[in-house]
Motif scaffolding. Structure first.
Motif, PDB file in Angstrom:
ATOM      1  N   ASN A  79      17.260 -21.594 -95.924  1.00 19.98           N
ATOM      2  CA  ASN A  79      17.650 -22.979 -95.655  1.00 19.98           C
ATOM      3  C   ASN A  79      17.851 -23.758 -96.936  1.00 19.98           C
ATOM      4  O   ASN A  79      18.807 -24.516 -97.066  1.00 19.98           O
ATOM      5  CB  ASN A  79      16.569 -23.671 -94.825  1.00 19.98           C
ATOM      6  N   ALA A  92      18.577 -22.561 -99.812  1.00 22.12           N
ATOM      7  CA  ALA A  92      19.780 -22.078-100.474  1.00 22.12           C
ATOM      8  C   ALA A  92      21.014 -22.737 -99.870  1.00 22.12           C
ATOM      9  O   ALA A  92      21.888 -23.224-100.586  1.00 22.12           O
ATOM     10  CB  ALA A  92      19.861 -20.558-100.362  1.00 22.12           C
ATOM     11  N   THR A  93      21.072 -22.784 -98.540  1.00 23.23           N
ATOM     12  CA  THR A  93      22.207 -23.436 -97.881  1.00 23.23           C
ATOM     13  C   THR A  93      22.309 -24.884 -98.330  1.00 23.23           C
ATOM     14  O   THR A  93      23.374 -25.380 -98.694  1.00 23.23           O
ATOM     15  CB  THR A  93      22.016 -23.410 -96.353  1.00 23.23           C
ATOM     16  N   LEU A  94      21.170 -25.558 -98.290  1.00 26.65           N
ATOM     17  CA  LEU A  94      21.118 -26.978 -98.635  1.00 26.65           C
ATOM     18  C   LEU A  94      21.623 -27.221-100.047  1.00 26.65           C
ATOM     19  O   LEU A  94      22.230 -28.245-100.337  1.00 26.65           O
ATOM     20  CB  LEU A  94      19.666 -27.440 -98.521  1.00 26.65           C
ATOM     21  N   GLY A 149      23.876 -25.636-101.539  1.00 32.27           N
ATOM     22  CA  GLY A 149      25.259 -25.259-101.731  1.00 32.27           C
ATOM     23  C   GLY A 149      25.487 -23.812-102.111  1.00 32.27           C
ATOM     24  O   GLY A 149      26.557 -23.466-102.581  1.00 32.27           O
ATOM     25  N   PHE A 183      26.543 -34.120 -94.511  1.00 30.76           N
ATOM     26  CA  PHE A 183      26.440 -33.204 -95.647  1.00 30.76           C
ATOM     27  C   PHE A 183      27.066 -31.845 -95.344  1.00 30.76           C
ATOM     28  O   PHE A 183      27.056 -30.961 -96.178  1.00 30.76           O
ATOM     29  CB  PHE A 183      24.961 -33.030 -96.019  1.00 30.76           C
ATOM     30  N   LEU A 207      25.991 -29.731 -93.093  1.00 36.08           N
ATOM     31  CA  LEU A 207      25.005 -28.736 -92.675  1.00 36.08           C
ATOM     32  C   LEU A 207      25.116 -28.431 -91.193  1.00 36.08           C
ATOM     33  O   LEU A 207      24.771 -27.348 -90.744  1.00 36.08           O
ATOM     34  CB  LEU A 207      23.592 -29.234 -92.990  1.00 36.08           C
ATOM     35  N   PRO A 259      28.029 -27.969 -97.620  1.00 42.46           N
ATOM     36  CA  PRO A 259      27.047 -28.413 -98.620  1.00 42.46           C
ATOM     37  C   PRO A 259      27.569 -28.226-100.037  1.00 42.46           C
ATOM     38  O   PRO A 259      27.441 -29.110-100.872  1.00 42.46           O
ATOM     39  CB  PRO A 259      25.843 -27.507 -98.328  1.00 42.46           C
ATOM     40  N   ARG A 260      28.196 -27.075-100.288  1.00 41.54           N
ATOM     41  CA  ARG A 260      28.729 -26.832-101.629  1.00 41.54           C
ATOM     42  C   ARG A 260      29.757 -27.910-102.002  1.00 41.54           C
ATOM     43  O   ARG A 260      29.730 -28.469-103.091  1.00 41.54           O
ATOM     44  CB  ARG A 260      29.375 -25.441-101.646  1.00 41.54           C
ATOM     45  N   TRP A 289      28.150 -31.236-102.793  1.00 39.62           N
ATOM     46  CA  TRP A 289      27.573 -31.289-104.137  1.00 39.62           C
ATOM     47  C   TRP A 289      28.680 -31.503-105.150  1.00 39.62           C
ATOM     48  O   TRP A 289      28.542 -32.287-106.088  1.00 39.62           O
ATOM     49  CB  TRP A 289      26.818 -29.992-104.470  1.00 39.62           C
ATOM     50  N   GLU A 302      10.130 -25.962 -94.949  1.00 39.25           N
ATOM     51  CA  GLU A 302      11.065 -25.100 -94.244  1.00 39.25           C
ATOM     52  C   GLU A 302      12.454 -25.146 -94.863  1.00 39.25           C
ATOM     53  O   GLU A 302      13.190 -24.188 -94.784  1.00 39.25           O
ATOM     54  CB  GLU A 302      11.179 -25.538 -92.782  1.00 39.25           C
ATOM     55  N   GLU A 303      12.805 -26.290 -95.429  1.00 42.88           N
ATOM     56  CA  GLU A 303      14.186 -26.430 -95.836  1.00 42.88           C
ATOM     57  C   GLU A 303      14.339 -26.885 -97.275  1.00 42.88           C
ATOM     58  O   GLU A 303      15.216 -26.417 -97.990  1.00 42.88           O
ATOM     59  CB  GLU A 303      14.886 -27.431 -94.908  1.00 42.88           C
ATOM     60  N   LEU A 337      18.961 -25.225-108.857  1.00 44.09           N
ATOM     61  CA  LEU A 337      19.713 -24.324-107.973  1.00 44.09           C
ATOM     62  C   LEU A 337      21.150 -24.775-107.674  1.00 44.09           C
ATOM     63  O   LEU A 337      22.063 -23.957-107.712  1.00 44.09           O
ATOM     64  CB  LEU A 337      18.910 -24.087-106.685  1.00 44.09           C
TER      65      LEU A 337
END
Ligand SMILES: Nc1ncnc2c1ncn2[C@@H]1O[C@H](COP(=O)(O)OP(=O)(O)OP(=O)(O)O)[C@@H](O)[C@H]1O
Ligand SMILES: Nc1ncnc2c1ncn2[C@@H]1O[C@H](COP(=O)(O)OP(=O)(O)OP(=O)(O)O)[C@@H](O)[C@H]1O
Ligand SMILES: [Mg+2]
Ligand SMILES: [Mg+2]
Lengths: 310, 300, 512, 310
Positions: free
Chosen positions: A193, A195-197, A199, C304, C306, C326-327, C330, C343-344, C358
């Motif tokens: 999750n 990682a997805t967030l 990008g 976003f 998602l 998301p990419r 950004w 969790e996220e 990241l």
């Protein structure tokens, strides 16, 4: 981080030394150049495949089909060779075919959002069957006049395959540590999750990881062909479990986000050392199995205890 | 490190009683000749890659190697490499293009074994009828040779037709039994079968087939010729559930192989091939002293 | 009241995790029928102390007495059978079991060899009757409930067993306002029945409302126990933090700049959000208020990329290109902070440096390479600026306390240098000092001279929204109102809209 | 809940019907009583072991050693029988021995807090080796005059083994649904922390689950001995993957908390049906592997799609 990852490798490394030491204590021949070379050479097939498996496991996946893949790719390689193809093309073709098999695993897993355990359990049977269908079950033998592949796994001195394995371990250690792709693999395995967030292309990364795993299985298959001069559809049965054990003994976590390529190599060396040591010490075959099983368990217990202290 | 001559005997596997007999024969020769014999098989049976490793590792600490190669080609290179330093005697299954470098080939003529089985089955059927072959496993050279020998010979009986030979029993007796049960169901016709004869090419597949026949109450209603030996087979022969089984002489094979290896080490001249013989046992020849002695070596 | 013997005495409790001393000889006394608040910074050891009490942790040293008798619970079951119940900070629900099975878990009523389902149903129904939420049915799978409903189920679990001492570890962090009020009434009732309650919270208002006494923990030690009625909030804060927090909501001069984000008619797949529109300008903070479950998180997620959207447009007006992933967001210099750290939001076993960098790894090397040294250097700067307590940028982020994790998650947006910050409950569960640090950082980015940034902040805590925002919009059942300047609003208006009693925010300029 | 769990079973059940239908369309003999009986009988061994595996998987674990356990228990059973022990005692002894093996798995896993994947990967080899050590590698044949075990897996009508399997499926469905232990198994697999905090004896529950799994493997081994009249240390190699596949096809989740015993039975029946159908339709053996692999993948994809809709 650097120190920590060195410590992580210490556990399996000590296990390797201890096991080696015990066997060498009973039979000093273990220390001869020839035996050491044998151990290295005999690690190549599992070792190269374990590199790919390390990436897959770090990314939170698993590949049970790798043994079947090695068999199938070996068949393909042998068929290309018997067709008279030049070695570079054979290498290219087989690795590409392996990559394709890995791509199938990765594609189904991510595309349909299925657990890799069950997908590769399926493809394990499918690839195995495919190899047998293509060859009608009999191994494809290399023509006797083909000698180009011999030095990869035999001959005088250190076989090329050993160098290849070492080079790949170094290369993939660098890839995992110093490239964006490598960091993404860890991120995906650690928390998909997040990682997805952030990008990261999770699906792409995963598919790429399985594809690399497949390509390395292809390379491993080539080494197997070089060793046995044939592409055998029934080879490497159950090898996936050896490979996974090597990776896990090397400190990888099956829940993802953790693991090193060097650790996997040490794990693979440990397995070969046990096998060679048992033979050299005249331990009967069934006992070898008992001992291998016990050492796998003990190795992870030691690893566990070390973690608890740290 | 006792200074004795050391010979390593490397079988294909260690499970079958067959290999136990080879071991017993090898040990017998070892006792007679005063040499030391190590008997060690690959950890995973039918894993060629491991057997290659095993040959390499054993060659380091033995003076001669006796090997039952899992594959005619896969083991060729390693044997060639090892034989440059130490004599290698090949047993049981052949090695391709090995005349130049191996010391000797000591084996049953598997093809001939298949022919013997074919003749026995044809005879028991009176030269006509349909037969089926449940093969053992893909890639197993010795059984494939037996199956080929069988097909070759059975062609000579024009009254006999082979239907279905595409099923492989699988590695274990339990798998063989499932495959056999399903195969028999497919071949069922009324109360009996559409075929009158069955050939199976090794111990586990014969065992599985016999159990399947018994389970379906078909044992005795169809002619069965198998391969290898087991107490169950003897029982079945006596009850008329089997018409024959082709026995190899593993004890003799083990014995002769070690003798040949030691002779070679001593610089004596040895034969290039040594046939250890294949013998058909039938319900009628079980009491024959030679046969019963042979059987005895192959039962636990 | 003082004459009664204490219900619980904890004496000299010590607990270490490897090198970390979570508790260093803590003393605590709880009287029968009192509500005792336990406060302190993140990582002060509150939860650890309570886990020792509930048998989930074994103390290294120290002794406990319960109702005068020695009390040494070996496991949670032990503690429960002695009458100690606990509602844990982290949700502890078995998602695959039904609500009723969760409620009786560990203490199932038996009929012969089988679970007595009738009694189970009855107990669950009774426990759930405390919260007026008929939609939480005993036979549904707990995993299908919203987070706040799961929290209620957990509270119900502790009520169903009947106990003498009940611990609430930050129970309100995921509850709606209505449920919080109902919980307070419930606690009053329990107190009246003579049940002792330990209440952990980062909200001093809640402490004031409920507790008679409070104990402050700092770095694993008790720094004081006070009577709530006679203690000023400032004193409590300075006990907790070890210094004064002067201005919780710093606010310097803000200038609304050009429009940077235009959302229009954004509709999610399940009609959450439902046709939301909002304009955001540089240099402003827009808050989104609403009840839990109103769809605020979904709005940010849809925005976003998602979650898939059914309709509507999102336009980022800063000359960047990117798609609705998301990419892509950004790349358009839009960043998000998730409400769910574990969790996220964070990859817990990766280092702080990896977590912070990241999204923008390409800046730390060319041609796909990444230099860990440069990652760590950049991260070290944020550790310094935000005051993140840690051993260094290479430490796994999971080893940090919640507040420090949150600061690191915030640093990710700052490191990327985004123009639009989407913050979902940025201060949930973190202590007052960390909150102050985050508010300060928010204020800094929107008042940046060269490049004022824009912020959307979701919060369920109205004082926070009124403290940091320039404008506030309200979400109610997926529908978003206009955003109005905070000066024109009262918390009461916002609550009316949020609870659906009123459709639109209306301005009534309170002159000041 | 009840309705939902029926729906969960629908997916694999439809898959079973479709596969059966296709084979029956090509060969009506599939519908004969004999074939149906064959399929049922050949499912018993995997089916009984799959019941135990279901419990283990629901509790969040896995057992890769079950195939080796079946072989080892079979050897033990055959040895007890050749010693002339009475059938009830043989049953008791073998089941107890299986339970002990399971206890070892569970004990190491929970005691040292290790991943069951790697522990059972180790014991898989250890048990297999032990079986070979004990028997010196040769199968232990039952004496010919022992007929007490025959009706369990053969003879006229429906063998007792089939009834046993059905009875066990019913019993464990009830246990999982209506007993405290059963609910605790789900709780542990669903969220181990919650279970601990609610006072569930997590370690005890897990060890018990593995012990039951072992006991059922022992029973499965007895059926294998009854079927083949021998205890063969090399039998059931790779069977663990069939068993796990059956459980997963039956709707269990490898991350725990989900699964039904009935589903596992349907999964096991599906695998047998494929194998039987392929033989009856004269499909060569290697194709059977390809088809089995493909059907496993397709079955989980269908399951996935169904979930997505619901
Ligand atoms: N299981 C654990 N292993 C290692 N360290 C732990 C563990 N649990 C808590 N700690 C450490 O113990 C200290 C106290 O943590 P605790 O959770 O009790 O804090 P808290 O006061 O409840 O904080 P918060 O307000 O964030 O909930 C922290 O430094 C934390 O990192
Ligand atoms: N991943 C999910 N799967 C299914 N339902 C979900 C999921 N996430 C949220 N929901 C549901 O969607 C609704 C909205 O939840 P959410 O908590 O995101 O609302 P919110 O307005 O953002 O509240 P807050 O931010 O205060 O928690 C809830 O009813 C919740 O149960
Ligand atoms: Mg806490
Ligand atoms: Mg939310």
């Amino acid at each position: 981080m650097r120190l920590k990852s060195i410590l992580t490798l210490l556990g399996p490394f000590i296990a390797l030394l201890v096991v080696f030491g015990i066997f060498a204590g009973n039979n000093p021949r273990m220390l001869s150049e020839e035996v050491l070379l044998n151990i290295l050479t005999q690690t190549v097939i599992v070792g190269i495949a374990a590199i790919g498996m390390t990436l897959i496991i770090i990314s939170g996946g698993i590949d049970l089909s790798v043994g079947s893949m090695i068999a199938l790719c070996g068949v393909v390689a042998a068929m290309l060779i018997t067709k008279g193809m030049a070695p570079p093309l054979v290498f290219l073709g087989t690795i590409a075919f392996g990559a394709f098999c890995g791509f199938v695993n990765g594609g189904i897993t991510t595309g349909m959002k299925l657990l890799p355990f069950i997908v590769t359990l399926g493809t394990m049977q499918a690839f195995r069957g495919a190899g047998k269908v293509v060859t009608h079950g009999t191994p494809v033998n290399l023509p006797f006049d083909v000698t180009a592949y011999k030095p990869w796994m035999g001959g005088a001195g250190i076989p090329i395959g050993v160098w290849l394995m070492v080079a790949l371990v170094i290369a993939f250690t660098l890839v995992l540590r110093y490239t964006r792709f490598g960091r993404h693999v860890f991120a995906v395995g650690s928390n998909e999750n997040t990682a997805t967030l952030c990008g990261v292309h999770v699906a792409k990364t995963k598919i790429f990881v399985y594809t690399i795993g497949g390509a390395l299985a292809g390379l491993s298959a080539l080494m197997n062909v070089a060793k046995s001069s044939q592409g055998d559809p029934t080879t490497a049965m159950g090898l996936e479990l050896d490979i996974i054990a090597a990776v896990v003994i090397g400190g990888a976590s099956l829940s993802g986000g953790e693991g090193t390529v060097l650790g996997a190599l040490i794990g693979a060396l440990l397995m070969t050392t046990i096998r060679t040591g048992c033979v050299l010490n005249g331990i009967p075959t069934p006992w070898t199995e008992v001992i291998t099983g016990a050492i796998i368990v003990v190795a992870v217990i030691i690893d566990r205890l070390r973690h608890r202290k740290a | 490190g006792t200074g004795k001559t050391r010979v390593a005997v490397i079988p294909k596997g260690t499970t079958h009683i067959y290999w136990k007999s080879v071991e017993a024969g090898a040990k017998k020769a070892a006792d007679e000749l005063g040499v030391e014999v190590t008997f060690i098989g690959p950890q995973k049976e039918d894993d060629r890659s491991q057997q290659i490793d095993l040959v390499k590792n054993q060659s380091l600490q033995n003076d001669a190697i006796v090997l039952a190669p899992l594959d005619a080609v896969a083991l060729r290179d390693v044997v060639k490499e090892v034989s440059a330093k130490k004599p290698v005697v090949i047993i049981d299954s052949s090695l391709a293009d090995s005349e130049g470098f191996i010391a000797s080939y000591v084996a049953t003529d598997n093809r001939e074994g298949g022919r013997i089985a074919a003749r026995a089955l044809s005879e028991s059927l009176g030269g006509k009828g349909k037969v089926t072959v449940m093969r053992y496993m893909q890639g197993s050279a010795s059984t494939e040779q037996r199956e080929e020998g069988f097909f070759e010979e059975i062609k000579k009986s024009p009254g006999i037709e082979v239907v279905s030979s595409e099923q492989y029993a699988g590695a274990t007796a339990s798998q063989a039994q499932d495959t056999a049960t399903n195969l028999l169901t497919r071949l069922a016709e009324g109360d009996g079968l559409s075929v009158q004869g069955i050939f199976t090419s090794n111990q586990t597949s014969t065992y599985g087939m016999l159990q399947a026949l018994r389970g379906k109450n078909l044992a005795g209603k169809v002619k069965l010729v198998g391969f290898d030996c087991d107490a169950t087979f003897i029982d079945a022969l006596k009850k008329g559930e089997m018409q024959g089984s082709v026995l190899q002489d593993p004890l003799n094979m083990g014995y002769l192989s070690v003798k040949t290896a030691v002779a070679k080490l001593k610089g004596e001249k040895v034969e290039a091939t040594v046939d250890t013989g294949a013998t058909l046992i039938t319900p009628t020849n079980l009491e024959d002293p030679k046969i019963s002695a042979l059987i005895k070596t192959q039962l636990p | 009241m003082q004459s009664l013997p204490p219900r619980l005495v904890m004496h000299g409790i010590r607990k270490t995790f490897g090198p970390t001393v979570a508790l260093g000889r803590v003393d605590l006394e709880i009287l029968p029928g009192e509500v005792h608040a336990l406060v302190g910074e993140n990582g002060a050891g509150k939860s650890t102390l309570m886990k020792v009490l509930s048998g989930a942790h074994c103390p290294d040293e120290g002794e406990m007495h319960f109702d005068g008798k020695p009390y040494n619970p070996k496991n949670p079951l032990d503690a429960r059978s002695c009458g100690v119940g606990m509602i844990y900070q982290e949700l502890s629900i078995a998602p695959h079991l039904t609500v009723e099975e969760n409620i009786v878990l560990g203490m199932e009523p038996m009929k012969g060899p089988f679970v007595d389902r009738k009694v189970m149903r009855q107990r669950a129904t009774e426990a759930l009757a405390h919260f007026d939420h008929p939609e939480i049915r005993p036979e549904v799978r707990a995993g299908s409930l919203s987070v706040s409903a799961q929290q209620l189920v957990e509270i119900g679990r502790s009520l169903a067993m009947g106990c003498k001492l009940l611990v609430f570890d930050e129970p309100t962090s995921s509850l709606a306002q209505k449920d919080i009020e109902r919980l307070f009434l419930l606690i009053d009732r329990l107190k009246a029945q003579g049940i002792s309650i330990i209440y952990i919270s980062h909200f001093l208002e809640e402490v004031k409302r409920l507790a008679s006494r409070l104990t402050v923990l700092r770095d694993g030690s008790v720094v004081g126990t006070r009577d709530v009625a006679t203690t000023e909030p400032e004193e409590i804060v300075s006990l907790m933090v070890g210094r004064d927090v002067e201005d919780l909501y710093p606010r310097t001069e803000r200038k609304q700049g050009e429009r940077i984000l235009a959302i229009s008619g954004l509709t999610g797949n399940r009609n959450k959000p439902d046709g939301a529109s909002l304009d955001l300008h540089r240099g402003e903070v827009v808050g989104i208020a609403g009840l839990v479950g109103s769809g605020r998180t979904e709005l940010l997620r849809a925005l976003f990329g998602l979650d898939p959207v059914k309709g509507g447009t999102v336009e980022v007006a800063n000359g960047t290109k990117g798609d609705a992933t998301p990419r892509g967001r950004w790349q358009q210099r839009v960043g998000i902070l998730s409400e769910n750290r574990k969790e996220e939001g964070l990859a817990l076993n990766l280092s702080i440096a990896d977590n912070v960098t990241l999204p923008c790894l390409e800046r730390f090397g060319s041609a796909g390479a990444v230099s860990p040294a440069r990652q760590q250097k950049a991260t070290a700067a944020w550790i310094e600026r935000l005051g993140i307590k840690c051993q260094g940028p290479a430490q796994p982020i999971g080893a940090l306390s919640g507040g420090n994790q949150q600061k690191a998650a915030f640093a990710r947006l700052l490191e990327y240098n985004v123009d639009v910050l989407l913050l979902d409950e940025p201060t949930r569960g973190i202590d007052i000092a960390a909150k102050a640090r985050i508010y300060e950082a928010i204020n800094e980015v929107v008042t940046d001279e060269k490049r004022p940034r824009a912020v959307i902040i979701i919060s369920s805590y109205l004082p926070e929204l009124f403290g940091v925002c320039d404008r506030i919009a309200v979400m109610s059942q997926g529908r978003l109102t206009r955003a109005l300047p905070v000066g024109d609003l009262t918390p009461h208006d916002v609550m009316l809209v949020a609870t659906g009693k009123s459709k639109e925010l209306c301005e009534h300029r309170t002159s000041n």
